[in-house]
Every structure is written in structure tokens, then in C-alpha cells.
Design an enzyme around this catalytic site. Structure first.
Site: not given
Ligand code: S3P
Length: 448
Positions: A29, A33, A129, A174, A176, A327, A354, A358, A403
Site C-alpha cells: 500500500s 502511494r 472487478r 474501502s 482504495q 487481506d 478482491k 476469496r 494471497r
Molecule cells: C488497499 C486497500 C484494500 C486492500 C488492498 C490494498 C490499499 O482494499 O484489500 O490490498 O492499499 O488501499 P479496499 O480498500 O478495496 O478494501
């Protein structure tokens, strides 16, 4: 099919014990970023300890396509010469984000308020997705999206020519989605506000503050209200990426279920929005300790010591912990198989969208290995058989999901019969050294 090349079946068999130090790679993550925020700064960002997994490399290539310079200096050191907030150039080719939901969603957010158009695609997993969760809020800024049926990739985003700031309550837990909205808000004038009812990983907020944005989080009864002032000049940073707790989960869980094991996993970030698995394992009775607990770059960090734990008990994982270990449910379900009693995992609907579904992928593979699993739309339970009672002996699908592949290889380290995954290729997206690192501890993993 592996995302990059032919399928690579892998097998793991029962090993004597796991011993030694597991130096897992940098946090995925934070690595994504670092590249994106580096590209949005004016000047040179230096990154140490970047995860050089396929997902992150794809994000690096995407940043180059938007005009940033991204240079590999060797040994996990990278340099990004940014173009500044609003400075993205229009890419002249389709942006291939490979397997990475984080990559594509964050990049869509970052370009949505720039006066450019970009088309995104990925592998079969990513192209299946849901993206409406990101394009819906991006429309509030004035961006337009055209994709396939059901809001799937490939998809073209036409960035807002005159962006307006947005106020958005994220409907699913989320990080993300939250991050996409915040990154879009960077190039909108005025205040962008994101409300999240459940806390999700907060790396974007922390890192934006580090890069010099004005961002604040207020914790209220309605959830976290995050306010970002638009159009800052982001200042380049020197970033040391902490090691990934989601990757640490694999050697930790392997040590807990493998007789005689004692493994040290140094320098793991224990940000409370990420560390839910370790709390859960301790509640199950794991011999897991935080050694040398300290603060680094404003984040709690510790060396994790995991030892064989023959008396694990199944528990009900509190649903409000789900986001902090989202995760880690696949590998938790493997540990649960070696515990006594049932482990209940509720409030986990997000697991269905995901890299694979999963719950379905783990349920089918665990059943094939002799474990009883029940499931509903947003929950599943695993009936533990206890240490020494897990049969294994199955070939399972990894479904383009790193995973899932790693979780079943961990299961095979402690089950009576070996476990085979049809394709270990996806492991390279997040943990390219998995095989050698686990082998160095004593695991018996083969390519077949
Ligand atoms: C992540 C957020 C998570 C996670 C992903 C990494 C991120 O997803 O499952 O592996 O880096 O912001 P979601 O935000 O969709 O839950």
C-alpha cells in the site's frame, strides 16, 4: 493462467520446522502511494525499501506514462521526479495496471481532476472487478467514465476540465475508494471531504500530510470525517517504506502451525488500521510476541516472534476488525483449520470482490483439503480439526490471486499430504521472494 506467462504450478509438503529470520518486502500500500505522491510533487522523491512486486512496478510504469520520471536506483532504492498536482500529461497508450486494484483505483483518482483522458486495463482478475465504486464519486468532481458492462475495465476516464471539490460518504469500507477521492480532491479548488463509517487503512492521509497537504481527520459518532484543502504544492519526500504486515502474515502463520518453529519477522509496521490479524491470532492462543516495539516515521513498528502453537482455539472475529485485516482472512482460515473449534468470520462481504472471490476460493480449496467450511454472502466459518489432523492432499486453483496461492502453500507445510496450487505466478505481484524466503526458513516448496 499467470498474469505474466504460463501457469506455474507449485507444491508444498510437510516440513520439519521453520527457523530463522524472515525479512519480508516493503509494504504494498505504501509503495503504490510513494510512487503516486512522488509523481504529484514538484521535485525529486527518494524511496528506500520499495516493494518491487509486479503490482507496484505497474504503478511505476503508469506514473511514467503520465509524465513523471521514475528511476530504479537498485536494491530497493527509487527516484521519482514529479510533475506536480494537476501536472499529469495525457498518456499515449492504454495504462495496464496488471492485477492491481489499488494501482488502478488510486491512479484513476489522481488523474480524474486533470484535463486529460486515459484508458485503463488489467489482467482477467482486475478486468472483472467493480470500478463504479470509484467512478461514482469521481463523477462528483466532473470526471466521466466509460467502461464495460457492470463498470468493469477496460475503462476510459475523461478528467474534469474545471473540477469542483466533492463531499462523499464512502458506502463500503474501502481505503482504495477513500484514497481515490482524496487524490482527486488534490486538484480541485476548495475543500474535499470524505466520510468513512468504518476506519480503513490511513496511509493516504498520513502520507499526504507528510508531502505537505493540509489534511485533517475528525473522529465522530458518524465515523471519520477527512477534510483536504485542494491545490496544494506537494513537497518531495525521502520515504523509507516499512515492511508489509500483510506479507509478514505468511511466515508468522506458517510458524504457528508447523511443529518446532520459531521465526522472527523484523521491522513490521503495526499501524492499527492494518494489524488486526495479529490481535486475532493472539486471541486464538498464538505464541506471537511483539519484540522491540518502537515508533518509526510516526508508525508503531515491532519485530514479530512467532512460535509453534499447538493449542490454538477457534474464535469469532469481531466484524468491526474486518477492515484492519481484510487481506489476511485467507491465511487466517488456514490457521483456523489447525485450531480446535470453529472460527467465525463475519462482516466480510468485501472478500468477494478482491483479486478473486476469496471466500469461494478458500472454501473450495479448504474443503478439498478435508476441512468443513460454511459460507454466506458476507460470512464464513471454518471448523478447526486441530493440530496434526489436517489432511491436505489437494490441487487447488489460485485464480490469479497471490494471497490464495500463498495461503494454500502455507497449509501444505503442516498438512499430512502435500498441497498443490495450479499457478503460483501471481505471488510475484506482492511477495516476489516468497519461495526463497520460506525455503530459507525450512519450508519445502517445489515448482511442479
Ligand atoms: C488497499 C486497500 C484494500 C486492500 C488492498 C490494498 C490499499 O482494499 O484489500 O490490498 O492499499 O488501499 P479496499 O480498500 O478495496 O478494501
Amino acid at each position: 493462467m499467470s498474469s505474466h506467462g504460463a501457469p506455474m504450478p507449485m507444491l508444498s509438503r510437510k516440513c520439519a520446522s521453520l527457523k530463522g529470520e524472515a525479512n519480508v518486502p516493503g509494504d504494498k500500500s505504501i509503495s503504490h502511494r510513494s510512487l503516486i505522491l512522488g509523481a504529484l510533487s514538484i521535485g525529486e522523491t527518494r524511496i528506500t525499501g520499495l516493494l518491487e512486486g509486479q503490482d507496484v512496478l505497474d504503478t511505476g510504469r503508469a506514473m511514467q506514462a503520465f509524465g513523471a520520471e521514475v528511476q530504479d536506483l537498485g536494491q530497493g532504492n527509487w527516484r521519482v521526479q514529479g510533475v506536480g498536482v494537476g501536472g499529469f500529461a495525457e498518456p499515449d497508450h492504454v495504462i495496464d495496471c496488471g492485477n492491481s486494484g489499488t494501482g488502478v483505483r488510486l491512479i484513476m483518482g489522481a488523474m480524474a481532476t486533470c484535463p486529460i483522458t486515459a484508458t485503463f486495463s488489467g489482467d482477467a482478475s482486475l478486468n472483472s472487478r467493480p470500478m463504479a465504486r470509484v467512478t461514482d464519486p469521481l463523477a462528483l468532481f466532473g470526471a466521466q467514465a466509460v467502461g464495460r458492462e457492470g463498470g468493469r475495465l477496460p475503462m476510459t476516464i475523461v478528467g474534469a476540465r474545471t473540477p469542483v471539490p466533492a463531499h462523499y460518504t464512502v458506502p463500503v469500507p474501502s481505503a482504495q475508494v477513500k484514497s481515490a477521492v482524496l487524490l482527486a480532491g488534490l486538484n480541485a479548488p476548495g475543500e474535499t471531504v470524505v466520510v468513512e463509517k468504518e476506519a480503513t487503512r490511513d496511509h493516504t492521509e498520513r502520507m499526504l500530510a507528510g508531502f505537505g497537504a493540509q489534511i485533517s481527520t475528525e473522529v465522530t459518532n458518524e465515523g471519520r470525517i477527512i477534510t483536504l484543502q485542494g491545490q496544494p504544492e506537494l513537497k518531495p519526500q525521502d520515504i523509507v517504506v516499512p515492511r508489509d504486515p500483510s506479507s509478514a502474515a505468511f511466515p508468522v502463520c506458517a510458524a504457528l502451525i508447523t511443529e518446532g518453529s520459531d521465526v522472527l519477522v523484523p521491522n513490521i509496521g503495526l499501524n492499527p488500521t492494518r494489524a488486526g490479524l495479529f490481535t486475532t491470532l493472539k486471541e486464538m492462543g498464538a505464541d506471537l510476541n511483539y519484540e522491540n516495539l518502537r515508533e518509526e516515521g510516526g508508525e508503531p513498528v515491532a519485530d514479530l516472534r512467532a512460535r509453534f502453537s499447538p493449542d490454538l482455539k477457534g474464535i469469532s472475529v469481531p466484524p468491526d476488525r474486518a477492515a484492519s485485516m481484510i487481506d489476511e482472512y485467507p491465511v487466517l482460515s488456514v490457521v483456523a483449520a489447525f485450531a480446535s473449534g470453529t472460527t467465525e468470520m463475519r462482516g466480510v462481504r468485501e472478500l468477494r470482490v478482491k483479486e478473486s472471490d476469496r471466500i469461494d476460493a478458500m472454501a473450495k480449496g479448504l474443503r478439498a483439503a478435508g476441512i468443513t467450511v460454511e459460507e454466506g454472502e458476507d460470512w464464513w466459518t471454518v471448523e478447526g480439526r486441530g493440530f496434526g489432523e489436517v489432511r491436505g492432499g489437494a490441487t487447488v486453483e489460485s485464480r490469479l490471486d497471490h494471497r490464495i496461492a500463498m495461503s494454500f502453500l502455507i497449509l501444505g507445510m503442516a498438512s499430512e499430504k502435500p498441497m498443490t496450487v495450479d499457478d503460483g505466478g501471481p505471488i510475484a505481484t506482492s511477495f516476489p521472494i516468497f519461495e526463497s524466503l520460506m525455503g530459507g526458513l525450512g519450508a519445502l516448496i517445489e515448482r511442479v
